[in-house]
Design a protein around this motif. Structure first.
Motif, PDB file in Angstrom:
ATOM      1  N   ALA A  83       0.834  -1.209   0.000  1.00  0.00           N
ATOM      2  CA  ALA A  83       0.000   0.000   0.000  1.00  0.00           C
ATOM      3  C   ALA A  83       0.865   1.253   0.000  1.00  0.00           C
ATOM      4  N   GLY A  84       1.966   1.200   0.756  1.00  0.00           N
ATOM      5  CA  GLY A  84       2.882   2.337   0.756  1.00  0.00           C
ATOM      6  C   GLY A  84       3.499   2.562  -0.610  1.00  0.00           C
ATOM      7  N   ALA A  85       3.818   1.450  -1.305  1.00  0.00           N
ATOM      8  CA  ALA A  85       4.371   1.576  -2.651  1.00  0.00           C
ATOM      9  C   ALA A  85       3.344   2.196  -3.599  1.00  0.00           C
ATOM     10  N   GLU A  86       2.063   1.793  -3.457  1.00  0.00           N
ATOM     11  CA  GLU A  86       1.017   2.386  -4.293  1.00  0.00           C
ATOM     12  C   GLU A  86       0.856   3.874  -3.996  1.00  0.00           C
ATOM     13  N   ALA A  87       0.939   4.229  -2.714  1.00  0.00           N
ATOM     14  CA  ALA A  87       0.831   5.650  -2.358  1.00  0.00           C
ATOM     15  C   ALA A  87       2.001   6.444  -2.933  1.00  0.00           C
ATOM     16  N   GLN A  88       3.188   5.829  -2.879  1.00  0.00           N
ATOM     17  CA  GLN A  88       4.361   6.497  -3.443  1.00  0.00           C
ATOM     18  C   GLN A  88       4.203   6.680  -4.946  1.00  0.00           C
ATOM     19  N   LEU A  89       3.641   5.650  -5.619  1.00  0.00           N
ATOM     20  CA  LEU A  89       3.410   5.765  -7.055  1.00  0.00           C
ATOM     21  C   LEU A  89       2.436   6.897  -7.350  1.00  0.00           C
ATOM     22  N   ALA A  90       1.382   7.024  -6.534  1.00  0.00           N
ATOM     23  CA  ALA A  90       0.419   8.105  -6.736  1.00  0.00           C
ATOM     24  C   ALA A  90       1.081   9.468  -6.584  1.00  0.00           C
ATOM     25  N   VAL A  91       1.971   9.589  -5.592  1.00  0.00           N
ATOM     26  CA  VAL A  91       2.698  10.842  -5.394  1.00  0.00           C
ATOM     27  C   VAL A  91       3.593  11.131  -6.597  1.00  0.00           C
ATOM     28  N   GLU A  92       4.259  10.088  -7.099  1.00  0.00           N
ATOM     29  CA  GLU A  92       5.133  10.271  -8.258  1.00  0.00           C
ATOM     30  C   GLU A  92       4.340  10.703  -9.490  1.00  0.00           C
ATOM     31  N   LEU A  93       3.156  10.105  -9.666  1.00  0.00           N
ATOM     32  CA  LEU A  93       2.322  10.473 -10.810  1.00  0.00           C
ATOM     33  C   LEU A  93       1.873  11.924 -10.695  1.00  0.00           C
ATOM     34  N   PHE A  94       1.495  12.332  -9.495  1.00  0.00           N
ATOM     35  CA  PHE A  94       1.095  13.726  -9.290  1.00  0.00           C
ATOM     36  C   PHE A  94       2.268  14.662  -9.554  1.00  0.00           C
ATOM     37  N   ALA A  95       3.450  14.276  -9.077  1.00  0.00           N
ATOM     38  CA  ALA A  95       4.636  15.104  -9.301  1.00  0.00           C
ATOM     39  C   ALA A  95       4.970  15.190 -10.788  1.00  0.00           C
ATOM     40  N   THR A  96       4.792  14.071 -11.511  1.00  0.00           N
ATOM     41  CA  THR A  96       5.054  14.067 -12.952  1.00  0.00           C
ATOM     42  C   THR A  96       4.116  15.017 -13.678  1.00  0.00           C
ATOM     43  N   LEU A  97       2.825  14.950 -13.336  1.00  0.00           N
ATOM     44  CA  LEU A  97       1.858  15.839 -13.972  1.00  0.00           C
ATOM     45  C   LEU A  97       2.152  17.300 -13.635  1.00  0.00           C
ATOM     46  N   ALA A  98       2.508  17.559 -12.379  1.00  0.00           N
ATOM     47  CA  ALA A  98       2.823  18.930 -11.982  1.00  0.00           C
ATOM     48  C   ALA A  98       4.033  19.452 -12.742  1.00  0.00           C
ATOM     49  N   ALA A 147       2.469  13.513 -19.624  1.00  0.00           N
ATOM     50  CA  ALA A 147       2.432  12.973 -18.266  1.00  0.00           C
ATOM     51  C   ALA A 147       1.892  11.550 -18.261  1.00  0.00           C
ATOM     52  N   THR A 148       0.893  11.279 -19.101  1.00  0.00           N
ATOM     53  CA  THR A 148       0.348   9.925 -19.204  1.00  0.00           C
ATOM     54  C   THR A 148       1.395   8.951 -19.716  1.00  0.00           C
ATOM     55  N   ALA A 149       2.204   9.400 -20.668  1.00  0.00           N
ATOM     56  CA  ALA A 149       3.262   8.538 -21.205  1.00  0.00           C
ATOM     57  C   ALA A 149       4.265   8.154 -20.122  1.00  0.00           C
ATOM     58  N   ARG A 150       4.654   9.127 -19.301  1.00  0.00           N
ATOM     59  CA  ARG A 150       5.605   8.837 -18.225  1.00  0.00           C
ATOM     60  C   ARG A 150       4.974   7.950 -17.160  1.00  0.00           C
ATOM     61  N   ALA A 151       3.693   8.203 -16.854  1.00  0.00           N
ATOM     62  CA  ALA A 151       3.003   7.367 -15.873  1.00  0.00           C
ATOM     63  C   ALA A 151       2.868   5.938 -16.387  1.00  0.00           C
ATOM     64  N   VAL A 186       5.033   0.359 -24.777  1.00  0.00           N
ATOM     65  CA  VAL A 186       3.707   0.891 -24.474  1.00  0.00           C
ATOM     66  C   VAL A 186       3.695   2.413 -24.465  1.00  0.00           C
ATOM     67  N   SER A 187       4.728   3.029 -23.896  1.00  0.00           N
ATOM     68  CA  SER A 187       4.696   4.476 -23.659  1.00  0.00           C
ATOM     69  C   SER A 187       5.187   5.309 -24.838  1.00  0.00           C
ATOM     70  N   TYR A 188       6.000   4.739 -25.733  1.00  0.00           N
ATOM     71  CA  TYR A 188       6.578   5.566 -26.793  1.00  0.00           C
ATOM     72  C   TYR A 188       5.525   6.174 -27.725  1.00  0.00           C
ATOM     73  N   PRO A 189       4.498   5.422 -28.168  1.00  0.00           N
ATOM     74  CA  PRO A 189       3.478   6.076 -29.012  1.00  0.00           C
ATOM     75  C   PRO A 189       2.836   7.283 -28.349  1.00  0.00           C
ATOM     76  N   ALA A 194       2.400  13.210 -27.912  1.00  0.00           N
ATOM     77  CA  ALA A 194       2.618  14.428 -27.132  1.00  0.00           C
ATOM     78  C   ALA A 194       3.552  15.380 -27.872  1.00  0.00           C
ATOM     79  N   SER A 195       4.595  14.831 -28.503  1.00  0.00           N
ATOM     80  CA  SER A 195       5.539  15.662 -29.258  1.00  0.00           C
ATOM     81  C   SER A 195       4.854  16.321 -30.450  1.00  0.00           C
ATOM     82  N   VAL A 196       4.023  15.554 -31.161  1.00  0.00           N
ATOM     83  CA  VAL A 196       3.312  16.106 -32.314  1.00  0.00           C
ATOM     84  C   VAL A 196       2.358  17.213 -31.872  1.00  0.00           C
ATOM     85  N   ARG A 197       1.655  16.988 -30.755  1.00  0.00           N
ATOM     86  CA  ARG A 197       0.733  18.005 -30.245  1.00  0.00           C
ATOM     87  C   ARG A 197       1.482  19.274 -29.859  1.00  0.00           C
TER      88      ARG A 197
END
Length: 354
Positions: A83-98, A147-151, A186-189, A194-197
């Motif tokens: 659960a702690g790892a999942e919480a850490q992942l959520a924090v990382e995803l939020f940080a990535t989007l920010a 951000a979705t690509a990195r997540a 999975v993430s490269y497309p 994102a680059s094209v946009r």
């Protein structure tokens, strides 16, 4: 699920010491599993004992779960750790989007500069992206996809790594590489879209800023290149990441020597500010070296990504080495380093280039 108090500790179940190595735990588990497996011993059914041994091995074979068990003595600790790892992942995803939202305007302007012919000033690209006050939102286009690509990269890599670990009972030497490859596929497309946009479709410096929607970008790539069009620019993209990682490893080998030289010349106790500035200068120098080497690869990858969505673009289907010579001949060598200093700024503030 808490450990059964009547079963003894997991170390006792596996008949090993608490400081036993992973290899010792594995060998003991195999021996005991063979001795207590119902299928191997039809005349001596002890499925409960076999399940206890399997549960003990599942915890003690995983370094994180074993550490938690040593500290708390319960299997619940493993669930809490997950659960702690999942919480850490959520924090990382939020940080990535920010981070993406903060650096999105700079990324959009730099990407636009890179797809326009010849050396282009950031100010000129800015006014192409934002021709009016109503277009300020254009500076954030593609940030959610990036951000979705990195997540997706982090999620797929972690999931595949765990699946390989569970399937093999341990982490094989090739596990990390397989997880990284799966995440990249999975993430490269998404990275390409994102680059094209962000860059838009601007084949020449005289063309006015042209944006392209997400679904329009997907349709354009599919129409121009088919499935493999979503992996356009992958060769220079991989090359810059490999060079960046290997170069970083080589530069880090001299960290202690550099630190000692700085300390010998500038005493941190008497001149702390100057010492801090010297260390910052070293960090900037290392980042600048790595980015200077890899900048042409980032440039070429972006040009090919945008070319996949623009059938009129002059770089469609051209090998990136030949494209580099063509760009140098037609637009000048300095074009390959477009956006270098914004990349340095992004590297220092966020830990990665734009």
């Amino acid at each position: 699920m808490a450990q059964d108090p009547d079963a003894g500790s997991f170390y006792e179940l596996l008949e090993v010491r608490q400081d036993a190595t992973t290899d010792e735990i594995r060998a003991s588990y195999r021996r005991l599993a063979l001795a207590h497996h119902p299928d191997k011993n039809p005349g001596h059914h002890d499925s409960g004992r076999f399940q206890q041994i399997s549960a003990a091995y599942k915890v003690l074979s995983d370094p994180q779960q074993r550490q938690w068990y040593d500290e708390h003595g319960e299997v619940d600790g493993a669930a809490a750790a997950a659960a702690g790892a999942e919480a850490q992942l959520a924090v990382e995803l939020f940080a990535t989007l920010a981070t993406e939202l903060i650096f999105a305007p700079l990324a959009v302007i730099v990407y636009r500069c890179r797809v326009m012919s010849g050396p282009v000033r950031l100010a000129d690209a800015f006014w192409q992206v934002v021709p009016s006050a109503q277009s300020v939102g254009s500076l954030w286009r593609g940030s959610v996809i990036a951000a979705t690509a990195r997540a997706a990269n982090s999620f797929v890599e972690g999931s595949v790594d765990v699946s390989i670990h569970e399937a093999c009972g341990e982490r094989p030497p090739w596990g990390s590489a397989a997880a990284a490859i799966a995440a990249f596929v999975v993430s490269y497309p998404l990275t390409l879209l994102a680059s094209v946009r962000r860059a838009g479709l601007v084949p020449t410096s005289t063309t006015s800023g042209t944006s392209i929607g997400l679904f329009a970008a997907i349709a354009a790539v599919w129409r121009n290149r088919g499935f493999f069009g979503f992996y356009a620019g992958v060769k220079p993209f991989i090359a810059q990441h490999v060079i960046f990682w290997q170069g970083g490893q080589l530069l880090n080998l001299h960290d202690e020597w550099i630190e000692r030289k700085v300390r010998d010349r500038i005493d941190p106790t008497t001149r702390p500010i100057l010492h801090l500035l010297s260390k910052l200068a070293v960090v900037v120098a290392k980042a600048s070296i790595l980015l200077a080497i890899t900048a042409p690869f980032r440039f070429l990858s972006l040009r090919e990504q945008v070319a996949a969505a623009s059938s009129s673009h002059s770089y469609t289907g051209v090998n990136f080495v030949r494209a580099a010579f063509g760009i140098v001949a037609c637009e000048g060598a300095s074009t390959l380093w477009t956006g270098f200093w914004p990349d340095v700024l992004s590297m220092l503030l966020s830990g990665r280039p734009l």
